[in-house]
Design an enzyme around this catalytic site. Structure first.
Site, PDB file in Angstrom:
ATOM      1  N   SER A  49       0.869  -1.181   0.000  1.00 44.37           N
ATOM      2  CA  SER A  49       0.000   0.000   0.000  1.00 44.37           C
ATOM      3  C   SER A  49       0.905   1.230   0.000  1.00 44.37           C
ATOM      4  O   SER A  49       2.086   1.126   0.373  1.00 44.37           O
ATOM      5  CB  SER A  49      -0.855   0.002   1.283  1.00 44.37           C
ATOM      6  OG  SER A  49      -1.496   1.249   1.472  1.00 44.37           O
ATOM      7  N   TYR A  89      -1.926  -1.412  10.470  1.00 44.98           N
ATOM      8  CA  TYR A  89      -1.962  -1.474   9.000  1.00 44.98           C
ATOM      9  C   TYR A  89      -0.657  -0.935   8.425  1.00 44.98           C
ATOM     10  O   TYR A  89       0.009  -1.584   7.612  1.00 44.98           O
ATOM     11  CB  TYR A  89      -3.164  -0.670   8.486  1.00 44.98           C
ATOM     12  CG  TYR A  89      -3.419  -0.826   7.005  1.00 44.98           C
ATOM     13  CD1 TYR A  89      -4.085  -1.948   6.501  1.00 44.98           C
ATOM     14  CD2 TYR A  89      -2.994   0.141   6.089  1.00 44.98           C
ATOM     15  CE1 TYR A  89      -4.320  -2.097   5.143  1.00 44.98           C
ATOM     16  CE2 TYR A  89      -3.221  -0.007   4.730  1.00 44.98           C
ATOM     17  CZ  TYR A  89      -3.886  -1.124   4.266  1.00 44.98           C
ATOM     18  OH  TYR A  89      -4.117  -1.281   2.907  1.00 44.98           O
TER      19      TYR A  89
HETATM   20  P1  NAD Z   1     -11.255  -6.466   0.199  1.00 47.68           P
HETATM   21  O1  NAD Z   1     -11.805  -6.274   1.570  1.00 47.68           O
HETATM   22  O2  NAD Z   1     -12.126  -6.251  -0.980  1.00 47.68           O
HETATM   23  O3  NAD Z   1     -10.630  -7.949   0.082  1.00 47.68           O
HETATM   24  C1  NAD Z   1      -9.870  -8.505   1.120  1.00 47.68           C
HETATM   25  C2  NAD Z   1      -9.651  -9.969   0.844  1.00 47.68           C
HETATM   26  O4  NAD Z   1      -8.854 -10.519   1.914  1.00 47.68           O
HETATM   27  C3  NAD Z   1     -10.944 -10.787   0.790  1.00 47.68           C
HETATM   28  O5  NAD Z   1     -10.865 -11.771  -0.222  1.00 47.68           O
HETATM   29  C4  NAD Z   1     -10.974 -11.471   2.158  1.00 47.68           C
HETATM   30  O6  NAD Z   1     -11.689 -12.696   2.176  1.00 47.68           O
HETATM   31  C5  NAD Z   1      -9.487 -11.698   2.374  1.00 47.68           C
HETATM   32  N1  NAD Z   1      -9.188 -11.936   3.770  1.00 47.68           N
HETATM   33  C6  NAD Z   1      -9.385 -11.112   4.828  1.00 47.68           C
HETATM   34  N2  NAD Z   1      -9.049 -11.721   5.967  1.00 47.68           N
HETATM   35  C7  NAD Z   1      -8.622 -12.961   5.636  1.00 47.68           C
HETATM   36  C8  NAD Z   1      -8.151 -14.073   6.373  1.00 47.68           C
HETATM   37  N3  NAD Z   1      -8.060 -14.049   7.705  1.00 47.68           N
HETATM   38  N4  NAD Z   1      -7.824 -15.185   5.694  1.00 47.68           N
HETATM   39  C9  NAD Z   1      -7.939 -15.248   4.344  1.00 47.68           C
HETATM   40  N5  NAD Z   1      -8.368 -14.221   3.597  1.00 47.68           N
HETATM   41  C10 NAD Z   1      -8.717 -13.104   4.246  1.00 47.68           C
HETATM   42  O7  NAD Z   1      -9.970  -5.537   0.142  1.00 47.68           O
HETATM   43  P2  NAD Z   1      -9.102  -4.929  -1.057  1.00 47.68           P
HETATM   44  O8  NAD Z   1      -9.295  -3.476  -1.046  1.00 47.68           O
HETATM   45  O9  NAD Z   1      -9.282  -5.699  -2.302  1.00 47.68           O
HETATM   46  O10 NAD Z   1      -7.645  -5.165  -0.452  1.00 47.68           O
HETATM   47  C11 NAD Z   1      -6.744  -6.126  -0.983  1.00 47.68           C
HETATM   48  C12 NAD Z   1      -5.334  -5.717  -0.572  1.00 47.68           C
HETATM   49  O11 NAD Z   1      -5.026  -4.452  -1.143  1.00 47.68           O
HETATM   50  C13 NAD Z   1      -5.136  -5.570   0.945  1.00 47.68           C
HETATM   51  O12 NAD Z   1      -3.910  -6.134   1.310  1.00 47.68           O
HETATM   52  C14 NAD Z   1      -5.138  -4.080   1.139  1.00 47.68           C
HETATM   53  O13 NAD Z   1      -4.391  -3.705   2.259  1.00 47.68           O
HETATM   54  C15 NAD Z   1      -4.499  -3.614  -0.149  1.00 47.68           C
HETATM   55  N6  NAD Z   1      -4.782  -2.210  -0.470  1.00 47.68           N
HETATM   56  C16 NAD Z   1      -6.065  -1.791  -0.714  1.00 47.68           C
HETATM   57  C17 NAD Z   1      -6.289  -0.450  -1.007  1.00 47.68           C
HETATM   58  C18 NAD Z   1      -7.662   0.096  -1.294  1.00 47.68           C
HETATM   59  O14 NAD Z   1      -7.784   1.327  -1.396  1.00 47.68           O
HETATM   60  N7  NAD Z   1      -8.680  -0.723  -1.440  1.00 47.68           N
HETATM   61  C19 NAD Z   1      -5.211   0.430  -1.060  1.00 47.68           C
HETATM   62  C20 NAD Z   1      -3.928  -0.028  -0.798  1.00 47.68           C
HETATM   63  C21 NAD Z   1      -3.731  -1.372  -0.516  1.00 47.68           C
END
Ligand code: NAD
Length: 269
Positions: free
Chosen positions: A145, A158
């Site tokens: 991130s 985080y």
């Molecule tokens: P999301 O909430 O849509 O998806 C999260 C995923 O992680 C889901 O498939 C969920 O089932 C899985 N997950 C959560 N806890 C779990 C566990 N204990 N065991 C197995 N799977 C688990 O989130 P997203 O926005 O798609 O985020 C994906 C990645 O991208 C994350 O690492 C997040 O930190 C990173 N990220 C997101 C953003 C954003 O703005 N959305 C920005 C920077 C980084």
């Protein structure tokens, strides 16, 4: 990027039942990979995610439902995948967020975030990378991130987990830098560092800003972007996925140990 250059390869994508991970799993399937889909969710959500990855180009895709906060469950999943089809591409994308000041952050929440966002990636990497080295080809892409590069208030576990993930990736990139060859594709380890991407993860933050703006969701999104992301545009999950797919190409063999921002200029400031 429609050629199936990953035909015959296997990709494990954690957190692939939603958001960015799902888009990555679909894109890797479209590039020809056999995809191991990890992630939690209702039965219907998991079935829908798996079906979409199969339809995108990986009819053999399978779901592995390990809870990544549990080390034994991660080890069991990796053993199952090794027996099924060992991962040539590993994308650690699962992640969770909890935004409150340090003094109000429950200790158990700290432990859980570090376990899912950081330790799980360590475990999948330590178990998958020796096989990649033996085969001379491997790609690890960790979805960190901007919060692995700069901090924000109220996100202590985080931010700590994402800074840690970038450090871990650099160490692994170095340890495996000389494995394989240009012809085999080598082993690379990189982080992708998105700014705001519209997914369920950031929904609570959109809702909080929307409430402050009298319930106007678009105003809530504008407020999030205004604070941090100079492009004033959210990224789409499939845009992050396109970069991950490119990192898997053989010509990316010398791009390793990097943390690549996709943040509309957030960390350029
Ligand atoms: P999301 O909430 O849509 O998806 C999260 C995923 O992680 C889901 O498939 C969920 O089932 C899985 N997950 C959560 N806890 C779990 C566990 N204990 N065991 C197995 N799977 C688990 O989130 P997203 O926005 O798609 O985020 C994906 C990645 O991208 C994350 O690492 C997040 O930190 C990173 N990220 C997101 C953003 C954003 O703005 N959305 C920005 C920077 C980084």
């Amino acid at each position: 990027m429609s050629d199936r250059f990953l035909e015959g390869r296997t990709a494990l994508v954690t957190g692939a039942t939603s958001g960015i991970g799902l888009a990555i799993a679909q894109a890797l399937a479209a590039a020809g990979a056999r995809v191991a889909v990890n992630g939690l969710g209702s039965q219907a959500q998991v079935a829908q995610a798996l079906a979409s990855v199969q339809a995108a180009g990986s009819p053999e895709a399978r779901h592995f439902g390990a809870d990544l906060s549990d080390t034994a469950a991660v080890e069991d999943m990796m053993a199952q995948i090794a027996a099924w089809s060992p991962a040539d591409v590993l994308v650690n994308c699962a992640g969770v967020q909890h935004a409150v000041p340090i003094a109000q952050m429950p200790a158990a929440t700290w432990d859980r975030l570090i376990a899912i966002n950081l330790s799980a990636a360590f475990h999948t990497m330590r178990l998958a990378m020796p096989g990649m080295a033996e085969r001379g080809f491997g790609r690890v892409v960790n979805i960190a991130s901007v919060h692995g590069l700069v901090a924000s208030v109220n996100k202590s576990p985080y931010v700590a987990s994402k800074f840690g993930l970038i450090g871990l990736s650099k160490v692994a990139g170095l340890e495996y830098a000389a494995a394989g060859s240009r012809e085999s594709g080598g082993i690379t380890v990189n982080c992708v560092c998105p700014g705001w991407v519209e997914t369920p993860l950031i929904e609570p933050q959109i809702v909080a800003r929307a409430e402050a703006a009298g319930g106007d969701r678009d105003a809530g999104i504008r407020e999030l972007l205004r604070e941090k992301q100079p492009s004033q545009r959210m990224s789409l999950p499939e845009e992050i996925a396109a970069l991950v797919v490119w990192l898997c190409r053989k010509e990316a063999h010398n791009l390793t140990g990097a943390a690549i921002p996709v943040d509309g200029g957030w960390t350029a400031q």
